[in-house]
Design a protein around this motif. Structure first.
Motif, PDB file in Angstrom:
ATOM      1  N   PHE A 338      37.281  -2.363  17.703  1.00 39.49           N
ATOM      2  CA  PHE A 338      36.799  -2.712  19.038  1.00 39.49           C
ATOM      3  C   PHE A 338      35.549  -3.586  18.948  1.00 39.49           C
ATOM      4  O   PHE A 338      34.728  -3.455  18.034  1.00 39.49           O
ATOM      5  CB  PHE A 338      36.500  -1.430  19.835  1.00 39.49           C
ATOM      6  CG  PHE A 338      37.735  -0.760  20.335  1.00 39.49           C
ATOM      7  CD1 PHE A 338      38.426  -1.258  21.420  1.00 39.49           C
ATOM      8  CD2 PHE A 338      38.213   0.404  19.715  1.00 39.49           C
ATOM      9  CE1 PHE A 338      39.575  -0.616  21.892  1.00 39.49           C
ATOM     10  CE2 PHE A 338      39.355   1.030  20.196  1.00 39.49           C
ATOM     11  CZ  PHE A 338      40.039   0.521  21.268  1.00 39.49           C
ATOM     12  N   HIS A 392      37.670  -3.387  24.535  1.00 37.74           N
ATOM     13  CA  HIS A 392      37.708  -1.955  24.859  1.00 37.74           C
ATOM     14  C   HIS A 392      38.669  -1.694  26.035  1.00 37.74           C
ATOM     15  O   HIS A 392      38.759  -2.512  26.953  1.00 37.74           O
ATOM     16  CB  HIS A 392      36.299  -1.465  25.251  1.00 37.74           C
ATOM     17  CG  HIS A 392      35.335  -1.543  24.118  1.00 37.74           C
ATOM     18  ND1 HIS A 392      35.335  -0.621  23.109  1.00 37.74           N
ATOM     19  CD2 HIS A 392      34.313  -2.419  23.844  1.00 37.74           C
ATOM     20  CE1 HIS A 392      34.361  -0.915  22.263  1.00 37.74           C
ATOM     21  NE2 HIS A 392      33.734  -2.013  22.702  1.00 37.74           N
ATOM     22  N   GLU A 451      29.954   1.917  24.202  1.00 42.03           N
ATOM     23  CA  GLU A 451      31.206   1.908  24.954  1.00 42.03           C
ATOM     24  C   GLU A 451      32.341   2.537  24.142  1.00 42.03           C
ATOM     25  O   GLU A 451      33.180   3.280  24.661  1.00 42.03           O
ATOM     26  CB  GLU A 451      31.585   0.479  25.338  1.00 42.03           C
ATOM     27  CG  GLU A 451      30.634  -0.182  26.325  1.00 42.03           C
ATOM     28  CD  GLU A 451      29.396  -0.767  25.633  1.00 42.03           C
ATOM     29  OE1 GLU A 451      29.288  -0.611  24.369  1.00 42.03           O
ATOM     30  OE2 GLU A 451      28.545  -1.341  26.323  1.00 42.03           O
ATOM     31  N   GLU A 452      32.370   2.211  22.811  1.00 43.88           N
ATOM     32  CA  GLU A 452      33.414   2.785  21.977  1.00 43.88           C
ATOM     33  C   GLU A 452      33.239   4.297  21.837  1.00 43.88           C
ATOM     34  O   GLU A 452      34.229   5.066  21.842  1.00 43.88           O
ATOM     35  CB  GLU A 452      33.418   2.122  20.592  1.00 43.88           C
ATOM     36  CG  GLU A 452      34.545   2.648  19.702  1.00 43.88           C
ATOM     37  CD  GLU A 452      34.554   2.000  18.320  1.00 43.88           C
ATOM     38  OE1 GLU A 452      35.383   2.422  17.489  1.00 43.88           O
ATOM     39  OE2 GLU A 452      33.721   1.079  18.063  1.00 43.88           O
ATOM     40  N   PHE A 455      34.555   5.855  24.916  1.00 42.92           N
ATOM     41  CA  PHE A 455      36.016   5.799  24.910  1.00 42.92           C
ATOM     42  C   PHE A 455      36.604   6.886  24.010  1.00 42.92           C
ATOM     43  O   PHE A 455      37.578   7.580  24.371  1.00 42.92           O
ATOM     44  CB  PHE A 455      36.468   4.406  24.463  1.00 42.92           C
ATOM     45  CG  PHE A 455      37.935   4.265  24.282  1.00 42.92           C
ATOM     46  CD1 PHE A 455      38.789   4.213  25.388  1.00 42.92           C
ATOM     47  CD2 PHE A 455      38.520   4.219  23.010  1.00 42.92           C
ATOM     48  CE1 PHE A 455      40.163   4.105  25.220  1.00 42.92           C
ATOM     49  CE2 PHE A 455      39.883   4.098  22.861  1.00 42.92           C
ATOM     50  CZ  PHE A 455      40.718   4.040  23.953  1.00 42.92           C
TER      51      PHE A 455
END
Length: 478
Positions: A338, A392, A451-452, A455
């Motif tokens: 990502f 993402h 963000e990863e 997620f």
């Protein structure tokens, strides 16, 4: 004198006009005064040409006459010559008449002819004599006695030159731009003048370390120094002062006496020196340089007047140090990771090098180390990193709308790179490595973008709910 001259003089004798016929003629008196006598009739001859009277018989050639030419009592009377009378005796009338007739014959026919011919004959001779006399006078007026001194060698000569330039040209004396002529070229000459020529000589002069070429008309080193204004008292000279300087010149090294101050070992010494180098001046001051000792100015430099030289006591050694060589990081894009995630594919390793430093202490003060030599013991290894370019996902079904910020704040204080004290858990949601990799994460969770991490946390929630976060899971619904 010739006979016509006497005859011409007699023509002006007023013979017979005086009215005194018995008086002796002027002609007779004058010719006798000049030593002319009548000999053999009408012929007149000088007295020194008359034959000598014969000596009386019985008299030796060595017999002397009486004083004043008088004969002695026993001497015979000398014979009488024509035209002469004994002393005190006057000529008779016949003799006077004959003399007058002869004078008249000589005067009348010969006076005019002889006078005119004499003038014609003497006039050209007089002109030649006058011309020669005038030429001799002009010749003597042009001649001049001159004393010519060439490079210290005098001689007296006679010349017809009008000026100095012509004189030097006549004598074959050539002068150049550096030669001196006194009086100057073109000066008018008069008899008794003195002309001096002094040749220039090149001198390659090194004065107190500064070299230059100069010209001088002096013939000795001492004269050249005086002419150049060089103070030679107490100075060092590479040649004696009496040494001559040839036309080709010479090289001359002059070092004048100077005042130099030496600072060494906390003391000040002031000396008068004509040393050629700073090192010589220091040695003259009684200071010895050891090992790596040096001076504040180059030792080979020339010491100037009034200069201050500081002696630097130097101690030095060398030191070898090992230093780390940083490795290089090389990154390449990876579409399977990502975006915002970097995965270390190969860890880098620093290299090792040995460096030799020169350490110096000057007058007790340590100087900055100077690197002298470098040796690489181990080369560094480049680190390879993969940089994610995969976008993402927008959401995870069943996990969107939960309070993920509250959970992160409870687990890590909202810091993506947070790691627990044991080093087992990391990131916003404190993943362990096994759980992170099972969710598809690469590398360490704390190295992944926020963000990863969010997620991956949503995916974990859809599988196990809030169980992985026993203390802070309730924040998801709060």
């Amino acid at each position: 004198m010739s006979t016509p001259q006497y005859e011409t003089f007699e023509a002006y004798d007023p013979h017979g006009a005086s009215g005194v016929p018995d008086a002796p003629g002027v002609h007779d008196a004058v010719t006798q005064g000049y030593g002319v006598a009548a000999y053999g009739g009408d012929t007149y001859r000088p007295a020194y040409e008359l034959p000598a009277p014969a000596a009386p018989a019985g008299r030796g050639q060595g017999h002397a006459t009486a004083p004043g030419g008088q004969h002695g009592p026993g001497d015979p009377e000398p014979p009488r010559r024509s035209g002469y009378l004994p002393d005190g005796e006057a000529p008779g009338p016949e003799a006077r008449a004959g003399s007058g007739r002869r004078a008249a014959r000589r005067r009348k026919p010969r006076y005019g002819r002889r006078s005119e011919s004499a003038v014609r004959r003497l006039l050209p001779q007089a002109l030649v004599v006058a011309f020669l006399a005038g030429g001799t006078t002009a010749f003597l007026a042009k001649d001049k006695a001159i004393e010519l001194t060439v490079d210290g060698r005098p001689r007296v000569l006679h010349t017809f030159a009008d000026d100095v330039t012509e004189l030097l040209s006549d004598e074959g004396v050539r002068v150049g731009a550096h030669d001196v002529v006194a009086p100057a070229d073109g000066a008018v000459l008069a008899s008794g003048d003195e002309v001096a020529v002094r040749y220039g000589r090149p001198v390659r002069l090194t004065l107190d370390g500064r070299q230059r070429e100069v010209w001088t008309t002096a013939r000795t080193v001492d004269g050249a120094l005086a002419q150049l204004g060089v103070r030679a008292e107490g100075a060092y000279l590479s040649a004696t002062r009496s040494q001559g300087i040839g036309r080709t010149g010479l090289a001359l090294d002059v070092r004048t006496e100077r005042t130099v101050t030496i600072l060494a070992d906390g003391r000040t010494r002031t000396i008068r020196t004509n040393a050629a180098t700073v090192r010589e001046a220091v040695e003259e001051a009684g200071i010895t340089l050891h090992g790596q000792d040096t001076t504040s100015v180059p030792q080979a430099g020339f010491p100037r007047d009034g200069q201050t030289v500081t002696v630097l006591r130097v101690t030095a050694n060398r030191e070898v140090r090992e230093e780390s060589v940083p490795f290089e990081v090389r990154r390449r894009p990876d579409p399977t990771v990502f975006r915002g995630t970097e995965v270390v594919e190969r860890a880098g390793r620093p290299g090792l090098r040995r460096v030799t430093y020169y350490l110096r202490t000057v007058n007790g003060v340590r100087q900055r180390p100077r690197r002298e030599q470098t040796e690489v013991v181990r080369k560094p290894r480049t680190q390879l990193v993969r940089v994610g370019t995969k976008p993402h996902p927008d959401s995870v079904k069943g996990a969107d709308g939960l309070n993920w910020d509250g959970l992160a704040a409870c687990e890590s204080g909202g810091r993506p790179a947070a790691v627990d004290p044991s080093g087992t858990y990391g990131g916003l949601y404190q993943f362990d490595s096994h759980t992170w990799h099972s969710l598809g994460g690469k590398g360490r969770p704390q190295d992944a973008p926020a963000e990863e991490q969010t997620f991956r946390a949503k995916k974990l929630y859809t599988k196990r709910g809030s169980t992985p976060w026993p203390h802070c899971g309730a924040r998801l619904h709060g």
